[in-house]
Scaffold this motif. Structure first.
Motif, mmCIF file in Angstrom:
data_model
loop_
_atom_site.group_PDB
_atom_site.id
_atom_site.type_symbol
_atom_site.label_atom_id
_atom_site.label_comp_id
_atom_site.label_asym_id
_atom_site.label_seq_id
_atom_site.Cartn_x
_atom_site.Cartn_y
_atom_site.Cartn_z
ATOM 1 N N ARG A 13 0.819 -1.210 0.000
ATOM 2 C CA ARG A 13 0.000 0.000 0.000
ATOM 3 C C ARG A 13 0.858 1.268 0.000
ATOM 4 O O ARG A 13 0.370 2.341 -0.313
ATOM 5 C CB ARG A 13 -0.931 0.005 1.216
ATOM 6 C CG ARG A 13 -1.915 -1.141 1.203
ATOM 7 C CD ARG A 13 -2.779 -1.102 2.444
ATOM 8 N NE ARG A 13 -3.675 -2.249 2.496
ATOM 9 C CZ ARG A 13 -4.407 -2.568 3.558
ATOM 10 N NH1 ARG A 13 -4.348 -1.801 4.660
ATOM 11 N NH2 ARG A 13 -5.202 -3.612 3.538
ATOM 12 N N PHE A 15 2.974 1.873 -2.097
ATOM 13 C CA PHE A 15 3.121 2.233 -3.517
ATOM 14 C C PHE A 15 1.930 3.037 -4.042
ATOM 15 O O PHE A 15 1.987 3.575 -5.137
ATOM 16 C CB PHE A 15 3.298 0.979 -4.380
ATOM 17 C CG PHE A 15 4.636 0.317 -4.228
ATOM 18 C CD1 PHE A 15 5.657 0.568 -5.140
ATOM 19 C CD2 PHE A 15 4.897 -0.556 -3.180
ATOM 20 C CE1 PHE A 15 6.895 -0.041 -5.020
ATOM 21 C CE2 PHE A 15 6.139 -1.169 -3.045
ATOM 22 C CZ PHE A 15 7.137 -0.907 -3.966
ATOM 23 N N TYR A 16 0.841 3.109 -3.275
ATOM 24 C CA TYR A 16 -0.327 3.876 -3.715
ATOM 25 C C TYR A 16 -0.012 5.364 -3.733
ATOM 26 O O TYR A 16 0.749 5.818 -2.886
ATOM 27 C CB TYR A 16 -1.513 3.650 -2.776
ATOM 28 C CG TYR A 16 -2.051 2.245 -2.701
ATOM 29 C CD1 TYR A 16 -1.773 1.301 -3.680
ATOM 30 C CD2 TYR A 16 -2.850 1.856 -1.626
ATOM 31 C CE1 TYR A 16 -2.288 0.013 -3.577
ATOM 32 C CE2 TYR A 16 -3.375 0.577 -1.530
ATOM 33 C CZ TYR A 16 -3.080 -0.350 -2.510
ATOM 34 O OH TYR A 16 -3.600 -1.619 -2.412
ATOM 35 N N PRO A 17 -0.625 6.169 -4.607
ATOM 36 C CA PRO A 17 -1.583 5.757 -5.628
ATOM 37 C C PRO A 17 -0.886 5.251 -6.894
ATOM 38 O O PRO A 17 0.182 5.719 -7.245
ATOM 39 C CB PRO A 17 -2.324 7.066 -5.923
ATOM 40 C CG PRO A 17 -1.291 8.133 -5.717
ATOM 41 C CD PRO A 17 -0.416 7.624 -4.600
ATOM 42 N N GLN A 18 -1.541 4.274 -7.537
ATOM 43 C CA GLN A 18 -1.022 3.662 -8.759
ATOM 44 C C GLN A 18 -2.152 3.554 -9.783
ATOM 45 O O GLN A 18 -3.306 3.329 -9.411
ATOM 46 C CB GLN A 18 -0.538 2.238 -8.460
ATOM 47 C CG GLN A 18 0.710 2.159 -7.603
ATOM 48 C CD GLN A 18 0.931 0.747 -7.091
ATOM 49 O OE1 GLN A 18 0.193 0.262 -6.242
ATOM 50 N NE2 GLN A 18 1.928 0.074 -7.617
ATOM 51 N N ILE A 19 -1.771 3.651 -11.038
ATOM 52 C CA ILE A 19 -2.776 3.535 -12.101
ATOM 53 C C ILE A 19 -3.197 2.075 -12.266
ATOM 54 O O ILE A 19 -2.337 1.205 -12.466
ATOM 55 C CB ILE A 19 -2.228 4.087 -13.424
ATOM 56 C CG1 ILE A 19 -2.077 5.608 -13.311
ATOM 57 C CG2 ILE A 19 -3.126 3.690 -14.606
ATOM 58 C CD1 ILE A 19 -1.530 6.281 -14.532
ATOM 59 N N LEU A 164 -6.194 6.981 -10.544
ATOM 60 C CA LEU A 164 -5.175 6.510 -9.604
ATOM 61 C C LEU A 164 -5.853 5.744 -8.476
ATOM 62 O O LEU A 164 -6.744 6.271 -7.810
ATOM 63 C CB LEU A 164 -4.398 7.701 -9.033
ATOM 64 C CG LEU A 164 -3.605 8.532 -10.047
ATOM 65 C CD1 LEU A 164 -3.200 9.876 -9.453
ATOM 66 C CD2 LEU A 164 -2.356 7.769 -10.493
ATOM 67 N N ALA A 166 -6.019 4.019 -4.840
ATOM 68 C CA ALA A 166 -5.395 4.286 -3.540
ATOM 69 C C ALA A 166 -5.822 3.291 -2.475
ATOM 70 O O ALA A 166 -5.614 3.521 -1.284
ATOM 71 C CB ALA A 166 -5.702 5.714 -3.099
ATOM 72 N N GLY A 167 -6.448 2.181 -2.887
ATOM 73 C CA GLY A 167 -6.781 1.148 -1.923
ATOM 74 C C GLY A 167 -8.265 0.823 -1.892
ATOM 75 O O GLY A 167 -9.086 1.546 -2.455
ATOM 76 N N THR A 168 -8.569 -0.289 -1.259
ATOM 77 C CA THR A 168 -9.965 -0.658 -1.020
ATOM 78 C C THR A 168 -10.177 -0.442 0.467
ATOM 79 O O THR A 168 -9.724 -1.234 1.293
ATOM 80 C CB THR A 168 -10.209 -2.127 -1.416
ATOM 81 O OG1 THR A 168 -9.764 -2.298 -2.764
ATOM 82 C CG2 THR A 168 -11.693 -2.459 -1.354
ATOM 83 N N VAL A 169 -10.816 0.673 0.798
ATOM 84 C CA VAL A 169 -10.792 1.155 2.181
ATOM 85 C C VAL A 169 -12.062 0.804 2.942
ATOM 86 O O VAL A 169 -13.146 0.653 2.372
ATOM 87 C CB VAL A 169 -10.548 2.685 2.214
ATOM 88 C CG1 VAL A 169 -9.189 2.993 1.593
ATOM 89 C CG2 VAL A 169 -11.641 3.451 1.483
ATOM 90 N N LEU A 179 -8.103 8.413 -6.814
ATOM 91 C CA LEU A 179 -7.733 9.825 -6.913
ATOM 92 C C LEU A 179 -7.506 10.148 -8.385
ATOM 93 O O LEU A 179 -7.255 9.256 -9.198
ATOM 94 C CB LEU A 179 -6.405 10.094 -6.178
ATOM 95 C CG LEU A 179 -6.226 9.590 -4.756
ATOM 96 C CD1 LEU A 179 -4.767 9.776 -4.331
ATOM 97 C CD2 LEU A 179 -7.153 10.342 -3.820
#
Lengths: 194, 194
Positions: A13, A15-19, A164, A166-169, A179
């Protein structure tokens, strides 16, 4: 600066944000596709791309079968469709992309399915693969690259608004968190709440 | 949507924007570090990371020598220092990070140099590597992960403003082009204009 330990189960995580590119493939008459954030170039010349895939995913089997895959970039406006693709198993649909409302055309150098709504796409043939643990790194050579008018020598971020991940929150509802590079945010609740 | 061909020499730019992590290492008493946008996780368990490095870079030799590397995340406020790191050769400085004004501490599980100003860092030992063309993919196992208060289970993007690389673009002066996830942009002219 104070530093805190990060559990190793969460290191990815950082490494987030990632495409989340969408990896697409057709095999045995069935079209598959999955979001992948573990995807990057590995060489300029020959042009090579690596994508790390969990072998339990249906798309993995299709890539191994077809010995090819395409990489598609969907922009920020497609956040929900990318989320749905990540929640849908290709085992249930002969055309998983159609199942989430995306259309495909054939590639220009291959018969790979390319997402019509994408801002750019690569057509790749598999050259190598390495098991890395939970995932397998599939290495492909890029045979063709195409983009919409948002890309000339570089992306024009006035025309292309990258998506982008940014996770599954967690929260009131577990959600995909996206994002953009314009300061936009999007929370897409999972279709099936567990 | 109209599609245009992208020259294969530019396919990697479709992956922009990407976070330029800073890969750091010490070997034979010399500290090296380089920005790397071709870096991603490759496995959850064991926790593995891959970074594709051009073997001509001085940092590559240090990683091969040390059989280890650290991955550091610098936020958007460090855009210029990351640019300078990308323009500086480690051959000229016993401590390349100090040469651009960054300070280091030792890792918690290794003696790897970690950037004090970073928002997060990984300590990795090299487990494997594969030549992929112009680059070599170095695969490391993550032994330790640490982050600042901006990260708990996920990044808090109110406290951590990620640095996103979008290319080295032409213009009146050739410049590093960075974006943030808040809509900020930064153009850092190359120190040496060619």
């Amino acid at each position: 600066m104070l530093w805190y330990d990060v559990e190793l189960s969460k290191f990815h995580r950082l490494f987030y944000p990632q495409i989340p590119v969408v990896v697409t493939v057709e095999f045995a008459g069935r079209i598959g596709g999955m979001p992948a954030i573990w995807c990057m170039p590995l060489s300029f010349s020959p042009p090579m791309v690596g994508v790390a895939v969990n072998p339990e995913h249906d798309t993995y089997g299709k890539i191994v079968g077809a010995r090819a895959f395409a990489v598609n970039w969907l922009d920020f406006s497609f956040a929900e469709k990318v989320a749905r693709l990540g929640e849908t198993s290709g085992k249930e649909y002969p055309d998983k992309l159609a199942a989430v409302g995306l259309t495909t055309r054939r590639g220009v150098r291959t018969t790979l399915p390319i997402i019509q709504e994408a801002s750019a796409a690569l057509e790749c043939v598999v050259r190598d693969s390495h098991r890395t643990g939970t995932h397998e790194l599939i290495i492909g050579e890029v045979l063709a690259a195409q983009a919409s008018a948002g890309f000339r020598d570089y992306w024009d971020f006035g025309r292309y608004d990258p998506l982008l991940y940014a996770g599954t929150v967690e929260g009131p509802r577990k959600s995909w968190f996206f994002l953009s590079a314009k300061g936009e945010r999007s929370l897409i609740p999972l279709a099936t709440q567990t």
